[in-house]
Design an enzyme around this catalytic site. Structure first.
Site, PDB file in Angstrom:
ATOM      1  N   GLY A  95     -28.878  37.072  10.656  1.00 58.39           N
ATOM      2  CA  GLY A  95     -30.190  37.572  10.251  1.00 58.39           C
ATOM      3  C   GLY A  95     -30.203  38.950   9.638  1.00 58.39           C
ATOM      4  O   GLY A  95     -31.247  39.461   9.250  1.00 58.39           O
ATOM      5  N   GLY A  97     -27.843  39.848   7.160  1.00 60.26           N
ATOM      6  CA  GLY A  97     -27.126  39.816   5.887  1.00 60.26           C
ATOM      7  C   GLY A  97     -25.650  40.184   6.016  1.00 60.26           C
ATOM      8  O   GLY A  97     -25.031  40.647   5.050  1.00 60.26           O
ATOM      9  N   SER A  99     -23.016  38.290   6.309  1.00 61.64           N
ATOM     10  CA  SER A  99     -22.097  37.507   5.475  1.00 61.64           C
ATOM     11  C   SER A  99     -22.169  37.998   4.031  1.00 61.64           C
ATOM     12  O   SER A  99     -21.142  38.192   3.375  1.00 61.64           O
ATOM     13  CB  SER A  99     -22.412  36.015   5.567  1.00 61.64           C
ATOM     14  N   ALA A 100     -23.368  38.268   3.537  1.00 59.51           N
ATOM     15  CA  ALA A 100     -23.508  38.742   2.154  1.00 59.51           C
ATOM     16  C   ALA A 100     -22.895  40.129   1.981  1.00 59.51           C
ATOM     17  O   ALA A 100     -22.235  40.414   0.975  1.00 59.51           O
ATOM     18  CB  ALA A 100     -24.982  38.770   1.766  1.00 59.51           C
ATOM     19  N   ALA A 101     -23.086  40.985   2.992  1.00 61.95           N
ATOM     20  CA  ALA A 101     -22.511  42.336   2.916  1.00 61.95           C
ATOM     21  C   ALA A 101     -20.992  42.238   2.832  1.00 61.95           C
ATOM     22  O   ALA A 101     -20.347  42.968   2.053  1.00 61.95           O
ATOM     23  CB  ALA A 101     -22.926  43.155   4.132  1.00 61.95           C
ATOM     24  N   ASP A 142     -29.875  37.818  -0.195  1.00 61.94           N
ATOM     25  CA  ASP A 142     -28.988  38.624   0.654  1.00 61.94           C
ATOM     26  C   ASP A 142     -27.937  39.365  -0.168  1.00 61.94           C
ATOM     27  O   ASP A 142     -27.747  40.574  -0.004  1.00 61.94           O
ATOM     28  CB  ASP A 142     -28.243  37.731   1.662  1.00 61.94           C
TER      29      ASP A 142
HETATM   30  O1  PMV Z   1     -29.811  34.434   8.033  1.00 65.05           O
HETATM   31  P1  PMV Z   1     -29.664  35.307   6.850  1.00 65.05           P
HETATM   32  O2  PMV Z   1     -29.786  36.769   7.158  1.00 65.05           O
HETATM   33  O3  PMV Z   1     -28.439  35.036   6.062  1.00 65.05           O
HETATM   34  O4  PMV Z   1     -30.916  35.022   5.864  1.00 65.05           O
HETATM   35  C1  PMV Z   1     -31.186  33.743   5.322  1.00 65.05           C
HETATM   36  C2  PMV Z   1     -32.389  33.763   4.458  1.00 65.05           C
HETATM   37  C3  PMV Z   1     -32.939  32.396   4.066  1.00 65.05           C
HETATM   38  O5  PMV Z   1     -34.125  32.618   3.306  1.00 65.05           O
HETATM   39  C4  PMV Z   1     -33.294  31.572   5.282  1.00 65.05           C
HETATM   40  C5  PMV Z   1     -31.959  31.576   3.218  1.00 65.05           C
HETATM   41  C6  PMV Z   1     -31.762  32.086   1.808  1.00 65.05           C
HETATM   42  O6  PMV Z   1     -30.793  31.632   1.171  1.00 65.05           O
HETATM   43  O7  PMV Z   1     -32.587  32.886   1.308  1.00 65.05           O
END
Ligand code: PMV
Length: 304
Positions: A95, A97, A99-101, A142
């Site tokens: 929640g 980010g 993985s994206a970071a 993200d």
């Molecule tokens: O769980 P996180 O922090 O990777 O966020 C996901 C966000 C979503 O809207 C649920 C999926 C997306 O690809 O935007």
């Protein structure tokens, strides 16, 4: 040795809805993942993940992480074996980010190690490829925050617009400690959206309207309205069944202790919630209340 970093993020409005082209608002936070990369002998890659993490997070994400690195290498045309070290002050959890970071940090570090002169846009595209291993069909919000930083208005397929506010504002992020699976949460929404079409169409319309109201309130730095809209957004996310009792509990704790608004953030079904707490004093009060209940509370800011 090549080096790169990526910011963590908080989605303030419309996670999940964003997957279907509805505008979302997110902000980078002042916590980063740092990657170091070195060419080495061997096959594919070696990873040393030294990030602080929610217990169970790294084990749960290991296979997705491996696939993600293979995707990043492929997108960058790298065939050599690489050794990767991950660290930084962003705690790896659902929640926020994480993985994206890490994808952004790794892509930047590879570009640095191999002397590739890539723009932020190119890094963002590569990080997006890496994110697919974690999300399946990510909206891209993200990785955009991870690469560019700042407060952003985001529409899937159209990209981002920076929202400028005069001064960063304090938030608290409370971690349920539950490692959540974003892929599963996104798939669940898709399935229910098809099954309960009418109900979901109505909720999605409300989410869209809310995005524009939130954008205006944020730009005016009208924190009272921003908070109220976050509460409304949380209700919509509950209606599409991506919250959980631990997230709802932390939202209640934050509101009872004076937060202007609070909601789950990110994929849901665990992971983090976010509370809007302008001013250091309120931030501390809300963070302490979350900690008193035995949960981890991160004090950070949006609009950095
Ligand atoms: O769980 P996180 O922090 O990777 O966020 C996901 C966000 C979503 O809207 C649920 C999926 C997306 O690809 O935007």
């Amino acid at each position: 040795m090549g080096k790169g970093y990526g910011y963590g993020k908080v989605i303030l409005f419309n996670e999940h809805f964003v997957v279907y082209g509805i505008p979302a608002i997110a902000s980078a936070i002042d916590k980063k993942t740092v990657a170091e990369v070195k060419k080495c002998k061997g096959k594919d890659f070696i990873i040393h993940d030294n990030r602080d993490a929610t217990p169970g997070y790294k084990e749960e994400k290991l296979e997705q992480q491996k696939e993600s690195i293979i995707r990043i290498k492929k997108a960058m045309g790298i065939e050599d074996c690489i050794e990767i070290w991950l660290h930084g002050d962003l705690k790896a959890a659902s929640g926020i980010g994480a993985s994206a970071a890490s994808c952004a940090a790794i892509a930047k570090a590879i570009a640095d190690e191999f002397g590739m002169n890539l723009s932020d846009e190119e890094i963002n595209e590569i990080a997006y490829e890496g994110e697919k291993a974690y999300h399946g069909n990510p909206s891209g919000i993200d990785n955009t925050c991870a690469v560019f930083g700042g407060l952003v208005w985001f529409i899937k397929g159209k990209g981002m617009e920076r929202l400028k506010i005069e001064k960063p504002v304090e938030i608290v992020m409370g971690d349920t400690g539950i490692v959540a699976n974003t892929k599963k949460a996104v798939a669940g929404v898709r399935e229910r959206k098809e099954r309960y079409k009418e109900k979901y169409d109505k909720i999605f319309k409300e989410a869209e309207k809310l995005a524009y109201e939130a954008r205006n309130a944020l730009l005016e730095m009208d924190w009272k309205s921003v908070g109220e809209l976050m509460n409304k957004n949380h209700k919509l996310l509950q209606e599409i069944e991506v919250s959980c009792k631990e997230l709802d509990f932390l939202v209640e704790v934050a509101l009872e202790n004076g937060a202007y608004g609070a909601k789950m953030t990110g994929g849901g079904l665990g992971g983090y919630m976010v509370a809007l707490t302008p001013g250091k004093e309120l931030q501390e009060k809300v963070a302490k209340a979350i900690e008193k209940e035995g949960f981890y509370a991160l004090r950070t800011k949006i609009g950095i």
